[in-house]
Design a protein around this motif. Structure first.
Motif, mmCIF file in Angstrom:
data_model
loop_
_atom_site.group_PDB
_atom_site.id
_atom_site.type_symbol
_atom_site.label_atom_id
_atom_site.label_comp_id
_atom_site.label_asym_id
_atom_site.label_seq_id
_atom_site.Cartn_x
_atom_site.Cartn_y
_atom_site.Cartn_z
ATOM 1 N N ARG A 18 19.794 0.059 -7.260
ATOM 2 C CA ARG A 18 18.769 -0.952 -7.034
ATOM 3 C C ARG A 18 17.553 -0.294 -6.389
ATOM 4 O O ARG A 18 17.612 0.238 -5.288
ATOM 5 C CB ARG A 18 19.337 -2.027 -6.106
ATOM 6 N N SER A 19 16.436 -0.299 -7.121
ATOM 7 C CA SER A 19 15.190 0.272 -6.624
ATOM 8 C C SER A 19 14.231 -0.863 -6.283
ATOM 9 O O SER A 19 14.043 -1.786 -7.084
ATOM 10 C CB SER A 19 14.565 1.196 -7.672
ATOM 11 N N PHE A 20 13.626 -0.768 -5.090
ATOM 12 C CA PHE A 20 12.639 -1.762 -4.662
ATOM 13 C C PHE A 20 11.463 -1.055 -4.021
ATOM 14 O O PHE A 20 11.633 -0.112 -3.247
ATOM 15 C CB PHE A 20 13.241 -2.745 -3.650
ATOM 16 N N SER A 21 10.264 -1.540 -4.333
ATOM 17 C CA SER A 21 9.043 -1.011 -3.729
ATOM 18 C C SER A 21 8.167 -2.164 -3.270
ATOM 19 O O SER A 21 7.946 -3.122 -4.023
ATOM 20 C CB SER A 21 8.256 -0.150 -4.733
ATOM 21 N N THR A 22 7.683 -2.088 -2.023
ATOM 22 C CA THR A 22 6.759 -3.097 -1.510
ATOM 23 C C THR A 22 5.567 -3.245 -2.450
ATOM 24 O O THR A 22 5.003 -2.256 -2.914
ATOM 25 C CB THR A 22 6.264 -2.703 -0.107
ATOM 26 N N PRO A 81 0.823 -1.214 0.000
ATOM 27 C CA PRO A 81 0.000 0.000 0.000
ATOM 28 C C PRO A 81 0.853 1.259 0.000
ATOM 29 O O PRO A 81 2.053 1.206 0.273
ATOM 30 C CB PRO A 81 -0.789 -0.139 1.309
ATOM 31 N N ALA A 82 0.253 2.367 -0.300
ATOM 32 C CA ALA A 82 0.965 3.645 -0.297
ATOM 33 C C ALA A 82 1.561 3.888 1.088
ATOM 34 O O ALA A 82 0.925 3.637 2.102
ATOM 35 C CB ALA A 82 0.009 4.772 -0.665
ATOM 36 N N GLY A 83 2.760 4.342 1.128
ATOM 37 C CA GLY A 83 3.423 4.587 2.397
ATOM 38 C C GLY A 83 4.248 3.425 2.886
ATOM 39 O O GLY A 83 4.992 3.549 3.869
ATOM 40 N N ALA A 84 4.141 2.248 2.226
ATOM 41 C CA ALA A 84 4.961 1.093 2.604
ATOM 42 C C ALA A 84 6.404 1.315 2.149
ATOM 43 O O ALA A 84 6.711 2.244 1.404
ATOM 44 C CB ALA A 84 4.386 -0.177 2.008
ATOM 45 N N PHE A 85 7.289 0.415 2.562
ATOM 46 C CA PHE A 85 8.725 0.571 2.311
ATOM 47 C C PHE A 85 9.045 0.628 0.827
ATOM 48 O O PHE A 85 8.530 -0.146 0.020
ATOM 49 C CB PHE A 85 9.488 -0.589 2.951
ATOM 50 N N LYS A 86 9.921 1.556 0.483
ATOM 51 C CA LYS A 86 10.474 1.652 -0.860
ATOM 52 C C LYS A 86 11.849 2.300 -0.751
ATOM 53 O O LYS A 86 12.115 3.073 0.183
ATOM 54 C CB LYS A 86 9.559 2.444 -1.793
ATOM 55 N N VAL A 87 12.736 2.001 -1.703
ATOM 56 C CA VAL A 87 14.113 2.482 -1.591
ATOM 57 C C VAL A 87 14.782 2.485 -2.958
ATOM 58 O O VAL A 87 14.428 1.685 -3.833
ATOM 59 C CB VAL A 87 14.916 1.579 -0.606
ATOM 60 N N ASN A 88 15.700 3.391 -3.143
ATOM 61 C CA ASN A 88 16.664 3.295 -4.241
ATOM 62 C C ASN A 88 18.022 3.735 -3.715
ATOM 63 O O ASN A 88 18.121 4.737 -2.994
ATOM 64 C CB ASN A 88 16.288 4.161 -5.446
ATOM 65 N N GLY A 89 19.055 2.965 -4.046
ATOM 66 C CA GLY A 89 20.395 3.308 -3.600
ATOM 67 C C GLY A 89 21.435 2.550 -4.398
ATOM 68 O O GLY A 89 21.107 1.731 -5.265
ATOM 69 N N ILE A 90 22.707 2.811 -4.107
ATOM 70 C CA ILE A 90 23.805 2.107 -4.774
ATOM 71 C C ILE A 90 24.000 0.766 -4.086
ATOM 72 O O ILE A 90 24.303 0.709 -2.894
ATOM 73 C CB ILE A 90 25.113 2.920 -4.711
ATOM 74 N N SER A 91 23.851 -0.327 -4.838
ATOM 75 C CA SER A 91 24.022 -1.652 -4.245
ATOM 76 C C SER A 91 25.419 -2.224 -4.465
ATOM 77 O O SER A 91 25.820 -3.146 -3.751
ATOM 78 C CB SER A 91 22.975 -2.624 -4.788
#
Length: 382
Positions: A286-290, A261-271
């Motif tokens: 590496r971008s990941f979204s719940t 859902p909106a507001g759940a964990f998401k991230v982008n960074g250098i892996s």
């Protein structure tokens, strides 16, 4: 890949072919025009090898003399003591045939003991993320993200670190930690799980570059869906003194997809990073979204040559008089049209039979049955 489950107890994954040759990489950004996908391997979920669980593969590097790969595991001494693996990869310029684990080695503290898990001593528990082999010194260098837990029940602050060890896992020394990267209980310094995710040596092993996965608190917000202000850092260490001589600002891409859902964990960074020259490198974002199964993995050609040395700049928000590194997109894994997991490691392998350089990526499955320990093989097209 489903038939790989039949080999849960075996260290050899799929068939055995001749190992690719030992010639050393000579790739530079000028020589990398594009990447051609050759093949993929997936090892069974949490496959057992020599009494250990083989998930969590967060870094990979190639030893040309021994024709083997070092792969660090990000197990925080929970399943087994913190460790790294060696392996053989069998491939050609036409196919990727197998992955064979050959050895597991425990990472040791300065006192010679294995690192404890957080239930034994959370302050000493590492978070291994990257590893490279220094052929000049016949040693390995690995990084830990440390820990930052601040809540009403407890406060655990463990600094990130960069460590030099022998090939059998014994501690040699550590790199001097710049003050900007010490964990703090206040919202200063590095964010949790956003610290030393990648590292690599310049040619001749004169310097070590280390990448920070996400922005420090002082440097601004984390990457957002349309964010253009998320700056993280690349650190350049002198290998003779093990001290930082330069830092550079690196602008992250926006997060690829909204979370559900909106507001759940998401991230982008250098892996991870792969150093090509004194000022050129490959950077993996590496971008990941719940709610989205795939990770979005982009590989950039990055150059620090004209970037400002921000060693003495504590906040990239308050002091904006800097020039970041330049970068250009080399490859987007989405173009493969297949499931892409949490890629956290990259290395050049040997030169392929056709004379071109090989490039290998590895994905960390986080020990989750919903994720995969993937290996991707590419040919570098000059």
């Amino acid at each position: 890949m489903k038939n790989l489950w039949l080999f849960l107890a075996a260290p050899l994954i799929t068939g055995v072919m001749s190992c690719s040759g030992p010639r050393k990489s000579t790739a530079t950004t000028a020589a990398i025009k594009q990447l051609r996908f050759i093949g993929q391997q997936v090892i069974p979920h949490n496959m057992l090898f020599n009494g250990t669980v083989t998930g969590g593969l967060s870094g990979i590097d190639y030893d040309a003399a021994k024709q083997q790969y070092y792969m660090i595991c990000d197990d925080r001494s929970e399943h087994n003591p913190a460790r790294f693996y060696t392996a053989k990869l069998f491939f050609s310029d036409k196919s990727f045939d197998s992955v064979q684990f050959t050895q597991v080695t425990t990472l040791l503290q300065a006192n010679g003991n294995a690192y404890p898990g957080n239930k034994v001593n959370a302050a000493l528990t590492p978070d291994p993320e990257a590893m490279r082999y220094n052929a000049g010194r016949n040693c390995l260098v690995w990084s830990s993200e440390g820990e930052r837990i601040v809540n009403s029940r407890d406060t655990i602050l463990t600094n990130p670190g960069i460590y030099e060890i022998t090939p059998d896992g014994h501690y040699i020394d550590s790199f001097a930690l710049p003050p900007q990267f010490r964990m703090q209980a206040s919202e200063n310094g590095p964010r949790r799980n956003g610290v030393f995710e990648g590292l690599g040596f310049t040619p001749g092993y004169r310097y070590t570059f280390v990448s920070l996965e996400e922005p420090r608190y002082e440097d601004g917000p984390r990457a957002g869906l349309r964010d253009t202000t998320a700056y993280t850092r690349l650190i350049k260490f002198d290998n003779n003194t093990r001290r930082a001589v330069a830092q550079y600002a690196y602008k992250l891409e926006p997060i690829a997809f909204p979370s559900t859902p909106a507001g759940a964990f998401k991230v982008n960074g250098i892996s991870d990073i792969l150093v090509l020259s004194d000022h050129q490198l490959l950077s993996i974002e590496r971008s990941f979204s719940t709610g989205v199964k795939d990770c979005t993995i982009k590989v950039f050609l990055t150059d620090t040559k004209d970037a400002t040395n921000i060693n003495d700049i504590n906040s990239l928000q308050t002091d904006t008089r800097f020039r970041p590194v330049t970068k250009s997109l080399l490859f987007n894994f989405a173009s493969l049209g297949k499931y892409i997991d949490n890629i956290e490691g990259v290395t050049f392998g040997p030169v392929l039979p056709n004379g071109h350089q090989s490039l290998i990526f590895v994905a960390d499955n986080n020990f989750s049955p919903a994720e995969e320990s993937q290996f991707f093989l590419f040919e570098v097209i000059p």
